[in-house]
Design a protein around this motif. Sequence first.
Motif, PDB file in Angstrom:
ATOM      1  N   ARG A   1       0.784  -1.232   0.000  1.00  0.00           N
ATOM      2  CA  ARG A   1       0.000   0.000   0.000  1.00  0.00           C
ATOM      3  C   ARG A   1       0.811   1.274   0.000  1.00  0.00           C
ATOM      4  O   ARG A   1       1.874   1.341   0.610  1.00  0.00           O
ATOM      5  CB  ARG A   1      -0.796   0.081   1.309  1.00  0.00           C
TER       6      ARG A   1
ATOM      7  N   ALA B   1      -0.055   5.860  -0.003  1.00  0.00           N
ATOM      8  CA  ALA B   1      -1.057   6.899   0.230  1.00  0.00           C
ATOM      9  C   ALA B   1      -1.075   7.842  -0.970  1.00  0.00           C
ATOM     10  O   ALA B   1      -0.073   7.987  -1.666  1.00  0.00           O
ATOM     11  CB  ALA B   1      -0.718   7.677   1.494  1.00  0.00           C
TER      12      ALA B   1
ATOM     13  N   ALA C   1      -1.739  11.077  -0.528  1.00  0.00           N
ATOM     14  CA  ALA C   1      -1.050  12.218   0.072  1.00  0.00           C
ATOM     15  C   ALA C   1      -1.154  13.502  -0.745  1.00  0.00           C
ATOM     16  O   ALA C   1      -0.151  14.152  -1.045  1.00  0.00           O
ATOM     17  CB  ALA C   1       0.415  11.871   0.343  1.00  0.00           C
TER      18      ALA C   1
ATOM     19  N   ASN D   1      -5.348  12.159   7.914  1.00  0.00           N
ATOM     20  CA  ASN D   1      -5.284  11.803   6.505  1.00  0.00           C
ATOM     21  C   ASN D   1      -4.612  10.445   6.312  1.00  0.00           C
ATOM     22  O   ASN D   1      -5.025   9.642   5.470  1.00  0.00           O
ATOM     23  CB  ASN D   1      -4.520  12.896   5.741  1.00  0.00           C
ATOM     24  N   PHE D   2      -3.581  10.179   7.100  1.00  0.00           N
ATOM     25  CA  PHE D   2      -2.896   8.891   6.991  1.00  0.00           C
ATOM     26  C   PHE D   2      -3.762   7.729   7.484  1.00  0.00           C
ATOM     27  O   PHE D   2      -3.626   6.610   7.011  1.00  0.00           O
ATOM     28  CB  PHE D   2      -1.575   8.922   7.759  1.00  0.00           C
TER      29      PHE D   2
ATOM     30  N   THR E   1      -8.080   8.623   5.346  1.00  0.00           N
ATOM     31  CA  THR E   1      -8.298   8.831   3.917  1.00  0.00           C
ATOM     32  C   THR E   1      -7.872   7.568   3.193  1.00  0.00           C
ATOM     33  O   THR E   1      -6.865   6.955   3.546  1.00  0.00           O
ATOM     34  CB  THR E   1      -7.524  10.072   3.443  1.00  0.00           C
ATOM     35  N   THR E   2      -8.629   7.191   2.189  1.00  0.00           N
ATOM     36  CA  THR E   2      -8.435   5.869   1.582  1.00  0.00           C
ATOM     37  C   THR E   2      -7.066   5.731   0.925  1.00  0.00           C
ATOM     38  O   THR E   2      -6.421   6.715   0.568  1.00  0.00           O
ATOM     39  CB  THR E   2      -9.546   5.577   0.564  1.00  0.00           C
ATOM     40  N   GLN E   3      -6.658   4.478   0.802  1.00  0.00           N
ATOM     41  CA  GLN E   3      -5.323   4.124   0.305  1.00  0.00           C
ATOM     42  C   GLN E   3      -5.485   3.033  -0.747  1.00  0.00           C
ATOM     43  O   GLN E   3      -6.578   2.560  -0.984  1.00  0.00           O
ATOM     44  CB  GLN E   3      -4.478   3.611   1.482  1.00  0.00           C
TER      45      GLN E   3
ATOM     46  N   THR F   1      -7.098   0.800   6.910  1.00  0.00           N
ATOM     47  CA  THR F   1      -7.834   1.884   6.269  1.00  0.00           C
ATOM     48  C   THR F   1      -8.493   1.390   4.976  1.00  0.00           C
ATOM     49  O   THR F   1      -7.929   0.559   4.262  1.00  0.00           O
ATOM     50  CB  THR F   1      -6.847   3.033   5.978  1.00  0.00           C
TER      51      THR F   1
ATOM     52  N   GLU G   1       7.591   5.229  -1.131  1.00  0.00           N
ATOM     53  CA  GLU G   1       6.324   5.310  -0.402  1.00  0.00           C
ATOM     54  C   GLU G   1       5.755   3.935  -0.086  1.00  0.00           C
ATOM     55  O   GLU G   1       5.337   3.214  -0.981  1.00  0.00           O
ATOM     56  CB  GLU G   1       5.306   6.087  -1.234  1.00  0.00           C
TER      57      GLU G   1
ATOM     58  N   LEU H   1       3.238   2.252   3.126  1.00  0.00           N
ATOM     59  CA  LEU H   1       2.594   2.396   4.428  1.00  0.00           C
ATOM     60  C   LEU H   1       2.898   1.136   5.228  1.00  0.00           C
ATOM     61  O   LEU H   1       2.534   0.035   4.822  1.00  0.00           O
ATOM     62  CB  LEU H   1       1.086   2.578   4.246  1.00  0.00           C
TER      63      LEU H   1
ATOM     64  N   TYR I   1       6.669   9.046   6.101  1.00  0.00           N
ATOM     65  CA  TYR I   1       6.183   8.526   4.828  1.00  0.00           C
ATOM     66  C   TYR I   1       6.744   9.457   3.765  1.00  0.00           C
ATOM     67  O   TYR I   1       6.392  10.641   3.715  1.00  0.00           O
ATOM     68  CB  TYR I   1       4.652   8.527   4.799  1.00  0.00           C
TER      69      TYR I   1
END
Lengths: 781, 158
Positions: free
Chosen positions: A194, A196, A198, A288-289, A292-294, A362, A686, A688, A704
């Motif tokens: 995964r 983000a 961002a 947000n981390f 918010t969707t990933q 998430t 990047e 997660l 991140y």
Amino acid sequence: MTKEFIGKRIKRNEDPRLLTGQALFVDDVDIPGMLHAAFVRSDYAHAKIVSIDTSTARQMPGVVAVYTAEDMGDEWQPGPPLVSPPPTVEDVVFHSRRQAPLVKDKVRHAGETVAVVVAESRYLAEDAAEEIWVEYDPLPAVVDIEKGLEPNSPLVHDDLESNLAAHLSQEKGDYEAAKAQADVVISKKIHIDRGAAAAMENRGIVAHWDEKGQLLTIWDTTQAPIPIRNGTAARLGLSENQVRVIAPFVGGGFGPKIMMFYPEEMLIPWISMKLCRPIKWIEDRRENFYATTQERGQVHEVEMALTKDGKILGLKDDFLHDTGAFDPYGLTIPLNTQSHVMGPYEIANFSSEFKVVFTNKTIVTPVRGAGRPQGVYIIERLMDAAARELDIDPIEIRKKNLIAPDAFPYSHSIIDQAFAELILDSGDYLPTFEKAIEMIGYRQFIEQEQPRLRAEGKYVGIGITPFIETTGVGPYEGARVQIEPSGKVNLATGIGTQGQGHFTSFAQIVAEQLGVDVTDVRIITGDTAEFHWGTGTFASRGAVVAGNAVYAAASGVRKKVLKMASKVLDAPEEELEIQDGMVRVADIPRMSISLGELAAQANPLRGAVEPGTEPGLEATDYFGPQYGATAFGTHAMIIEVDPETMLVEIKRYVTAEDCGRMLNPLIVEGQVHGGVSMGIGNAYYEQLHFDENGQLLNASLADYLIPSSMEMPPRIEVGHAETKSPLSELGTKGVGEAGTIPVPACFAQALENALQDFDLEIAETPLSPNRLYELLYKKEQ
Amino acid sequence: MSDLFNLSLTVNGAAYERQVEPRLLLSDFLRQNLGLTGTHVGCEHGVCGACTILFDGEPARSCLIFAVQAHGHEVLTVEGMGTIDNLHPLQEAFWEAHGLQCGFCTPGFLTTLLPFLEENPDPSEEEIREAISGNLCRCTGYQHIVDAVKLAAEKMRT
């Protein structure tokens, strides 16, 4: 002749406002009496809620209200499914489980909304949120998607027998028969993790219920204002006309801002109606981390059957897809992966089965690329492995399998994310492939530079990756164009804008049709009071679907202009031309009328009109494509690996892209550059990192790592080709995601090439210096 | 609630006096108390650079400074650089070179670059990349920003 604007490098209409701090973003909305919300979010990834004590918080200074799921009473309901499950495939399994505004009994990912405080300021709201005491009974978390399907795994949703959210198989030809005839079968297991999106602007929402006017106005960082309006009206029992959703300037979308409904999007308007006060909530970066969707987590077991001269006979790809705690976005991502795993290649026999897995992480919804980067990564990893196994040049094996230009429209004979047959509308793949090879100087690099640099002890490598991107999917978008008596033109369209330059590229389309300047077109996007039909900005569809709707509406106005001017000027339409805001009889300059004057005459204040007359010079029109327009291209890069630090420097980066007819090459190149930077993040920076308890370990921009100017190559050289889509008047294809999609695949190829002395095979992404070191160290053992 | 502090400072050349809580961030003060919403907040932990302002002429993260720390100091925000009808050459260059997309990070880039270009009238690409390495942009991939800075340097030299 009317001036041509389409295809020109025109600077953007929206920029002066953005450059001077005068553009409205959601967090800039300030309304007298406005209250501020702060959320209490779950500390655990998976836990039963035993109790929530809000008594202290309710007494704190400035606190106006506190809500938990219990406080919502009968008005508590989960969000609607955003994308329905596919009806057209046999034996499809799909369990729809959707996020709720506030958690009722069990939290299913860290960061889920448990309670909300509304106070006179954000500072006071956060003070009070700290004083809400939630007692949890922690449960073991489902983190790994493979383990999540094991029989003894904990369950994310207790009412289901397993964590299987969906299951779908697709077949084309007969893979097993093809495999039986193959000279070689390449098989791999590939892990993709995964990342983000961002966006630099976090999410945010302001809702203002005007009790006296009975109107709800919502400013939302959404990519889909119209569906948000319709869904909000339905949830709150309002007429759609009572809800106005405005997506003003939005600071980057990249997919997650089209998720709907987020818990906060369900709650903030509801609270505004409860309290009859304007309410603002702005997400912070930590939220947000977590909230918010990933996207991108998948595990593939894949094999490819080939002849000994490198012709692909068949491909089999079975994979797991991580959807997180809920699956509001249906099967869009794994279907996109399936649709791209055959890439730009002719593959007669194909078998693919995917299982979507619930995890205590998430929620997953599309992030720039939306399943496509995974598909491209898989097929390209296999192409490289096959080239190596068969000792064929990686360029040649790809060329041998590219779909031929006379095969279009080409059906891949499976269904795509729209549950329709996957048809590649048009294409000519070899020229962009060869263009990238030429731009990067492949032969010279392989034959001269690489041996020379290798002799100097430098680990340099090259990657060349062709790809396709399905873009511009339906269902439809619309636009309304109107000439005002001032001679200026108004354009309204339903999609929102997050930096793609709609205020300019759409103005170019209108200006060319109506003979005005690009700066004379005033554009409104993303305000449901201005235009209320449409779906949103996603799937690289703005320039295709909204663009062609704009074109159709502008053409409609042009027809009206010519018809009316023909009467006013007493000249046949064929002899008229529109230029510089005037309609003229060609060759007789004194016989002319301005567009503004014509618009005024089209809206008379007194007198009779002919029956059937529509007032004004205005037209509304729509565009809905039969199916998507598939863009394509090739990326290439040359890298150098530092064997001490494992830092990778991208020395050169080349893309040859074909997104059909370009509206504005300057904007296209900007989209490609930005896409590549996100792809470089996906490839090497990047990731997660969730621990075994489902806790995100790198939930800040300090941990991140999104690429800065220093991680980017010195130049991204962009070459263009234009194979127009036959599906629309403009012939456009999308380019918003193209920059991102092939990068991890190309990077892995370049890494293997640079480290060929170590015989390294890469079967995962994202990588990082640490991970690369581990892989090499393991190899040495 | 904590005691209020009498804050006086200069922002974009204008003097302001306000009573603020000691814990109020400068970024929030500029945005909420003064209505200067051109300064954007992207991460609240000093990494993204969107909230960069000039503090006595030096770039600083307004999300890492309390408003009271600006007492007696001079702050410049993007609103003080130029107007829509009278853009600063740096803003013009960003416009011409397509140095912005969503525009959210842009004010922080502009305020970072203003003193940089004054000190480095003819910077190399490498110097430019280093100068903006503390500002994150998710849209542009930085290339057009680098082009914009080169163009701005040219404009500002003449």
